[in-house]
Scaffold this active site. Structure first.
Site, PDB file in Angstrom:
ATOM      1  N   ARG A 133      70.721  46.508  32.136  1.00  0.00           N
ATOM      2  CA  ARG A 133      71.913  46.107  32.810  1.00  0.00           C
ATOM      3  C   ARG A 133      73.124  46.260  32.345  1.00  0.00           C
ATOM      4  O   ARG A 133      74.235  45.993  32.657  1.00  0.00           O
ATOM      5  CB  ARG A 133      71.671  44.424  32.895  1.00  0.00           C
ATOM      6  N   THR A 182      56.555  56.220  20.892  1.00  0.00           N
ATOM      7  CA  THR A 182      56.036  56.946  19.924  1.00  0.00           C
ATOM      8  C   THR A 182      54.795  57.332  20.355  1.00  0.00           C
ATOM      9  O   THR A 182      53.970  56.355  20.408  1.00  0.00           O
ATOM     10  CB  THR A 182      56.199  56.616  18.726  1.00  0.00           C
ATOM     11  N   ASN A 227      59.563  44.252  15.143  1.00  0.00           N
ATOM     12  CA  ASN A 227      60.285  45.356  15.805  1.00  0.00           C
ATOM     13  C   ASN A 227      61.030  44.634  16.983  1.00  0.00           C
ATOM     14  O   ASN A 227      60.480  44.085  17.910  1.00  0.00           O
ATOM     15  CB  ASN A 227      59.597  46.534  16.104  1.00  0.00           C
ATOM     16  N   GLY A 240      56.077  44.909  17.411  1.00  0.00           N
ATOM     17  CA  GLY A 240      57.010  44.702  18.259  1.00  0.00           C
ATOM     18  C   GLY A 240      56.879  44.330  19.756  1.00  0.00           C
ATOM     19  O   GLY A 240      57.159  43.060  20.199  1.00  0.00           O
ATOM     20  N   HIS A 241      56.132  44.964  20.459  1.00  0.00           N
ATOM     21  CA  HIS A 241      56.334  44.946  22.128  1.00  0.00           C
ATOM     22  C   HIS A 241      55.118  43.630  22.416  1.00  0.00           C
ATOM     23  O   HIS A 241      55.720  42.727  23.101  1.00  0.00           O
ATOM     24  CB  HIS A 241      55.304  46.170  22.402  1.00  0.00           C
ATOM     25  N   HIS A 286      64.227  51.038  16.091  1.00  0.00           N
ATOM     26  CA  HIS A 286      63.960  52.582  16.191  1.00  0.00           C
ATOM     27  C   HIS A 286      65.601  53.052  17.013  1.00  0.00           C
ATOM     28  O   HIS A 286      65.673  52.593  18.106  1.00  0.00           O
ATOM     29  CB  HIS A 286      62.930  52.777  17.015  1.00  0.00           C
ATOM     30  N   GLU A 309      53.380  54.644   6.959  1.00  0.00           N
ATOM     31  CA  GLU A 309      52.721  53.482   7.951  1.00  0.00           C
ATOM     32  C   GLU A 309      51.696  54.226   8.921  1.00  0.00           C
ATOM     33  O   GLU A 309      51.976  55.355   9.550  1.00  0.00           O
ATOM     34  CB  GLU A 309      53.798  53.168   9.139  1.00  0.00           C
ATOM     35  N   ARG A 314      68.132  54.923  24.011  1.00  0.00           N
ATOM     36  CA  ARG A 314      67.625  54.192  25.172  1.00  0.00           C
ATOM     37  C   ARG A 314      67.707  52.677  24.798  1.00  0.00           C
ATOM     38  O   ARG A 314      67.951  52.022  25.874  1.00  0.00           O
ATOM     39  CB  ARG A 314      66.077  54.863  25.056  1.00  0.00           C
ATOM     40  N   HIS A 315      67.579  52.240  23.420  1.00  0.00           N
ATOM     41  CA  HIS A 315      67.651  50.604  23.308  1.00  0.00           C
ATOM     42  C   HIS A 315      68.509  50.313  22.470  1.00  0.00           C
ATOM     43  O   HIS A 315      69.712  49.747  22.883  1.00  0.00           O
ATOM     44  CB  HIS A 315      66.270  50.204  23.193  1.00  0.00           C
ATOM     45  N   HIS A 346      51.926  49.854  15.391  1.00  0.00           N
ATOM     46  CA  HIS A 346      51.824  50.467  16.786  1.00  0.00           C
ATOM     47  C   HIS A 346      50.835  49.916  17.638  1.00  0.00           C
ATOM     48  O   HIS A 346      49.575  49.910  17.418  1.00  0.00           O
ATOM     49  CB  HIS A 346      51.928  52.147  16.824  1.00  0.00           C
ATOM     50  N   GLY A 347      51.039  49.178  18.798  1.00  0.00           N
ATOM     51  CA  GLY A 347      49.841  48.892  19.880  1.00  0.00           C
ATOM     52  C   GLY A 347      49.363  47.469  19.273  1.00  0.00           C
ATOM     53  O   GLY A 347      48.324  46.905  20.012  1.00  0.00           O
ATOM     54  N   GLU A 364      63.501  53.097  12.198  1.00  0.00           N
ATOM     55  CA  GLU A 364      62.451  54.383  12.639  1.00  0.00           C
ATOM     56  C   GLU A 364      63.735  55.502  13.087  1.00  0.00           C
ATOM     57  O   GLU A 364      64.634  55.073  14.068  1.00  0.00           O
ATOM     58  CB  GLU A 364      61.729  54.025  13.373  1.00  0.00           C
ATOM     59  N   HIS A 398      62.832  45.861  22.014  1.00  0.00           N
ATOM     60  CA  HIS A 398      62.897  45.529  23.514  1.00  0.00           C
ATOM     61  C   HIS A 398      63.701  44.471  23.874  1.00  0.00           C
ATOM     62  O   HIS A 398      64.053  44.315  24.805  1.00  0.00           O
ATOM     63  CB  HIS A 398      61.466  45.202  23.799  1.00  0.00           C
ATOM     64  N   ARG A 412      66.510  55.928  18.609  1.00  0.00           N
ATOM     65  CA  ARG A 412      66.350  57.116  19.327  1.00  0.00           C
ATOM     66  C   ARG A 412      67.653  57.810  19.579  1.00  0.00           C
ATOM     67  O   ARG A 412      68.751  57.572  19.693  1.00  0.00           O
ATOM     68  CB  ARG A 412      65.670  56.703  20.474  1.00  0.00           C
TER      69      ARG A 412
HETATM   70  N1  PXP Z   1      55.790  51.644  14.377  1.00  0.00           N
HETATM   71  C1  PXP Z   1      56.207  52.650  14.899  1.00  0.00           C
HETATM   72  C2  PXP Z   1      56.435  53.986  13.935  1.00  0.00           C
HETATM   73  C3  PXP Z   1      56.791  52.573  16.164  1.00  0.00           C
HETATM   74  O1  PXP Z   1      57.570  53.598  16.657  1.00  0.00           O
HETATM   75  C4  PXP Z   1      56.732  51.321  16.770  1.00  0.00           C
HETATM   76  C5  PXP Z   1      57.191  51.405  18.238  1.00  0.00           C
HETATM   77  O2  PXP Z   1      58.651  51.506  18.253  1.00  0.00           O
HETATM   78  C6  PXP Z   1      55.928  50.482  16.238  1.00  0.00           C
HETATM   79  C7  PXP Z   1      55.728  50.465  14.916  1.00  0.00           C
HETATM   80  C8  PXP Z   1      55.987  49.086  16.803  1.00  0.00           C
HETATM   81  O3  PXP Z   1      54.793  49.092  18.115  1.00  0.00           O
HETATM   82  P1  PXP Z   1      54.705  48.142  19.145  1.00  0.00           P
HETATM   83  O4  PXP Z   1      56.071  47.851  19.673  1.00  0.00           O
HETATM   84  O5  PXP Z   1      53.670  48.634  19.881  1.00  0.00           O
HETATM   85  O6  PXP Z   1      54.108  46.792  18.366  1.00  0.00           O
END
Ligand code: PXP
Length: 236
Positions: free
Chosen positions: A18, A101, A7, A212-213, A43, A151, A49-50, A190-191, A70, A10, A45
């Site tokens: 910026r 999310t 993902n 992603g993050h 994603h 997912e 935002r991004h 996620h996470g 997404e 970011h 949104r």
């Molecule tokens: N899956 C979904 C549905 C999400 O919304 C996100 C965050 O955009 C991710 C996965 C990835 O999560 P993370 O950035 O925490 O790895």
């Protein structure tokens, strides 16, 4: 073999901070693919935002693995998806003002809207996945919407204190088994981080993780030294 979809939201978050031209998400996608990523996830949104609409159009042209987008199950987003034609759309809940999310879709409360969105995607030839908590009642409603994949939200596992982590992983294991029995393809995300991904990656029913993050955070740190050295070369 477990697939990894990266993902890259970011990368766009840094650019939008910026309102600048860099870093370019399309370049990040190409680099992730060169490193072996099985797919690119973004994603779009409602608040932009991004990721921006132009990013998605360019990514659709450039991504040679799989582009997973997404989005919320809104009319605006289904119209965008139908013309963009990503390889998959993952329907996610979206709350105004949320930092990220915050949970899976409430399929039970939104069955009609979600089924209608899945149908619009199917009509455009796009397979739909639902981002969903590891909750047996929600999972049992996923298949009837027409979605071909889910997912599983791994956020509660990632956020749990050590004392509750084993219980959260069992919920994900059971949810993955239930969804597979229902004929759904099972993804997770996620996470997830370099520290906590192992237990999720070991679940046999899960075929793909969306991360992603943590990857972008690590990229900033492992890439910083080289970036500083390059600038020093220029300024001295
Ligand atoms: N899956 C979904 C549905 C999400 O919304 C996100 C965050 O955009 C991710 C996965 C990835 O999560 P993370 O950035 O925490 O790895």
């Amino acid at each position: 073999m477990m697939r990894l979809a990266v993902n890259i939201d970011h990368v766009a978050t840094v650019r939008q901070a910026r309102r600048a031209r860099e870093p370019e998400p399309v370049t990040a996608a190409a680099l992730a693919e060169l490193a072996g990523a099985d797919g690119i996830t973004v994603h779009l949104r409602g608040d932009r935002r991004h990721m921006q609409d132009r990013d998605l159009r360019m990514l659709r042209d450039v991504v040679s693995t799989r582009l997973n987008v997404e989005m919320a199950a809104t009319d605006e987003m289904m119209t965008i998806a139908s013309s963009l034609k990503p390889d998959q759309v993952t329907l996610v809940p979206e709350e105004p003002g949320e930092v990220t999310t915050t949970g899976g879709l409430d399929v039970s409360a939104n069955q009609t809207a979600i089924s209608a969105a899945v149908r619009r995607l199917q009509d455009a030839g796009i397979p739909a996945s639902l981002f969903i908590d590891a909750d047996p009642d929600q999972i049992s409603l996923a298949g009837p919407t027409g979605a071909t994949a889910i997912e599983i939200n791994t956020g509660p596992y990632a956020d749990a204190p050590a004392s509750r982590r084993a219980g959260e992983i069992v919920k994900i294991q059971q949810a993955a088994r239930q969804a597979r029995t229902d004929g759904l393809e099972v993804l997770g995300g996620h996470g997830l981080t370099y520290v906590n991904v192992g237990l999720v990656a070991a679940i046999p029913e899960i075929v793909e993780l969306n991360i992603g993050h943590s990857i972008i955070s690590r990229a900033v740190l492992v890439g910083l030294e080289r970036a500083v050295r390059e600038m020093i070369m220029l300024v001295r």
